[in-house]
Enzyme design. Structure first.
Site, PDB file in Angstrom:
ATOM      1  N   LYS A  72       0.827  -1.206   0.000  1.00 35.17           N
ATOM      2  CA  LYS A  72       0.000   0.000   0.000  1.00 35.17           C
ATOM      3  C   LYS A  72       0.867   1.265   0.000  1.00 35.17           C
ATOM      4  O   LYS A  72       0.611   2.198  -0.762  1.00 35.17           O
ATOM      5  CB  LYS A  72      -0.946  -0.016   1.216  1.00 35.17           C
ATOM      6  CG  LYS A  72      -1.933  -1.174   1.188  1.00 35.17           C
ATOM      7  CD  LYS A  72      -2.913  -1.126   2.351  1.00 35.17           C
ATOM      8  CE  LYS A  72      -2.247  -1.428   3.678  1.00 35.17           C
ATOM      9  NZ  LYS A  72      -1.745  -2.816   3.762  1.00 35.17           N
ATOM     10  N   THR A  73       1.893   1.286   0.843  1.00 30.15           N
ATOM     11  CA  THR A  73       2.782   2.445   0.867  1.00 30.15           C
ATOM     12  C   THR A  73       3.549   2.572  -0.444  1.00 30.15           C
ATOM     13  O   THR A  73       3.719   3.680  -0.984  1.00 30.15           O
ATOM     14  CB  THR A  73       3.768   2.342   2.044  1.00 30.15           C
ATOM     15  OG1 THR A  73       3.030   2.292   3.271  1.00 30.15           O
ATOM     16  CG2 THR A  73       4.725   3.523   2.068  1.00 30.15           C
ATOM     17  N   ASP A 117      -1.108   6.654   6.470  1.00 30.68           N
ATOM     18  CA  ASP A 117      -1.133   5.219   6.771  1.00 30.68           C
ATOM     19  C   ASP A 117      -1.978   4.992   8.017  1.00 30.68           C
ATOM     20  O   ASP A 117      -2.127   5.890   8.853  1.00 30.68           O
ATOM     21  CB  ASP A 117       0.291   4.724   6.986  1.00 30.68           C
ATOM     22  CG  ASP A 117       0.414   3.214   6.845  1.00 30.68           C
ATOM     23  OD1 ASP A 117      -0.580   2.564   6.453  1.00 30.68           O
ATOM     24  OD2 ASP A 117       1.506   2.681   7.113  1.00 30.68           O
ATOM     25  N   THR A 166      -5.412  -1.410   7.205  1.00 32.81           N
ATOM     26  CA  THR A 166      -5.471  -2.870   7.306  1.00 32.81           C
ATOM     27  C   THR A 166      -6.832  -3.325   7.815  1.00 32.81           C
ATOM     28  O   THR A 166      -7.115  -4.517   7.818  1.00 32.81           O
ATOM     29  CB  THR A 166      -4.384  -3.388   8.264  1.00 32.81           C
ATOM     30  OG1 THR A 166      -4.545  -2.752   9.544  1.00 32.81           O
ATOM     31  CG2 THR A 166      -2.997  -3.076   7.722  1.00 32.81           C
ATOM     32  N   ARG A 225       6.369  -8.359   1.644  1.00 33.48           N
ATOM     33  CA  ARG A 225       7.250  -7.945   2.741  1.00 33.48           C
ATOM     34  C   ARG A 225       7.886  -9.153   3.410  1.00 33.48           C
ATOM     35  O   ARG A 225       9.077  -9.146   3.746  1.00 33.48           O
ATOM     36  CB  ARG A 225       6.460  -7.129   3.766  1.00 33.48           C
ATOM     37  CG  ARG A 225       7.310  -6.630   4.941  1.00 33.48           C
ATOM     38  CD  ARG A 225       6.469  -5.857   5.923  1.00 33.48           C
ATOM     39  NE  ARG A 225       5.941  -4.645   5.328  1.00 33.48           N
ATOM     40  CZ  ARG A 225       4.922  -3.941   5.842  1.00 33.48           C
ATOM     41  NH1 ARG A 225       4.333  -4.350   6.951  1.00 33.48           N
ATOM     42  NH2 ARG A 225       4.506  -2.845   5.241  1.00 33.48           N
TER      43      ARG A 225
END
Length: 344
Positions: A72-73, A117, A166, A225
């Site tokens: 997302k980032t 975020d 999230t 990740r």
């Protein structure tokens, strides 16, 4: 212009630019065509970016939802690069009152990206400040206190808010509905993760065989990740115990040492399953009780561990709590208890 003490050259880069030059920071994709997976999302974003650029307008506000570590980032930064605009980044918990938002919004340039975020963790009063800013480009500011206070409305430059969460279910409807573009990122399949491992290995200058990349991908929980984190640890193992290259045998040996099994479950995953299957006879068990049993925070279990366990069919959520499936018992090598029988 910034001069670092002891440096021989003058630096005109921002701190973020210097960080992005580091190899591990470059593991993040830099453009949409480098971003692996999420094909439908990328196609829709590309169309929206091209349309907004063609009209000379800022992109509509964007909401990106999904489990941690899916990109997302990275997507927010890619959108800024594709639009050739600056991006300002913060997180919901950092915005404690209206003054915090005002300082960010009044410093934005026309068309700039403002990335928040964990946007679901905004305090309600702070969240409501976003409503006029997102819809009308205005920021009401209260001057003074008491009967003499008055409200002054500041005009803001047109900007794009990108929110990442999230837990989309915790967003209020008024905030969620103000995002014109809404997407949910899904877990990645093994082929996509293997491609990510190969790309990351190239950035880190790690020789990797395709079977080694696939071995890492299979145990990466569907998350880039995690794949990058495991790659770095497998790289260490290959450097110390092998010839520096990553093949399937090296990857499996390293991952076994890291206690990551063939389903991608780590030690805490197995502790969660063991607690449900053994201590609570397969469940149901409440989240707070489960958190105490495994000595972990409720939010961590719910946001980090549960999504993968649910997606892989190890547990189920019921109105009474979490329940282990036959797949969980089989994975642990435990016989399911007979009805009404306790294993604890």
């Amino acid at each position: 212009m910034i001069r670092t003490p002891g440096a021989d050259v003058e630096r005109i880069q921002t701190p973020r630019a210097r960080v992005d030059d580091e190899p591990e920071a470059r593991l993040r994709p830099q453009a949409l065509d480098e971003f692996v997976g999420q094909d439908a999302l990328k196609a829709q974003l590309e169309m929206a970016i091209r349309a907004a650029s063609g009209r000379g307008e800022p992109l509509d506000h964007v909401l990106l939802a999904g489990p941690p570590g899916l990109g997302k980032t990275s997507l927010a930064r890619i959108i800024a690069r594709e639009l050739d605009v600056r991006i300002t980044e913060t997180a919901g918990p950092a915005l404690e009152d209206k003054k915090d938002i005002a300082s960010f919004l009044t410093s934005l340039e026309p068309g700039q990206i403002f990335f928040v975020d964990e946007i679901h963790r905004l305090p309600r009063a702070v969240e409501e400040t976003f409503y006029p800013a997102m819809e009308d480009g205005q920021l009401p500011v209260t001057l003074g206190v008491g009967p003499g206070a008055k409200v002054v409305t500041l005009d803001l430059p047109a900007f794009t808010l990108i929110g990442a969460t999230t837990r989309a279910g915790l967003l209020t409807a008024p905030l969620r509905d103000r995002f014109g573009i809404q997407h949910r990122l899904d877990l990645y399949n093994a082929d996509e993760l293997a491609a990510i491992v190969v790309r990351s290995a190239g950035v880190l200058k790690v020789p990797v065989h395709m079977d080694g990349a696939r071995a890492i991908a299979e145990r990466s929980r569907g998350t880039p990740r995690v794949a990058n984190r495991l790659l770095k640890r497998v790289r260490d193992y290959a450097q110390v115990e092998g010839d520096g290259s990553v093949d399937a045998a090296t990857a499996y040996a390293a991952l076994d040492m890291l206690e990551v099994d063939h389903e991608g479950l780590d030690r805490l995953d197995r502790e969660i399953l063991h607690a449900i299957c053994v201590r609570f006879s397969g469940g149901p068990v409440g989240l707070s009780t489960l958190a105490v049993a495994v000595h972990e925070e409720q939010d961590t279990i719910e946001d980090v561990y549960e999504p993968y366990l649910l997606q892989r069919g190890f547990i189920q959520r019921t109105p009474r709590g979490r329940v282990a499936t036959p797949h969980a018992f089989a994975h642990l090598g435990i016989e399911p208890p007979a009805s009404g029988q306790s294993l604890f």
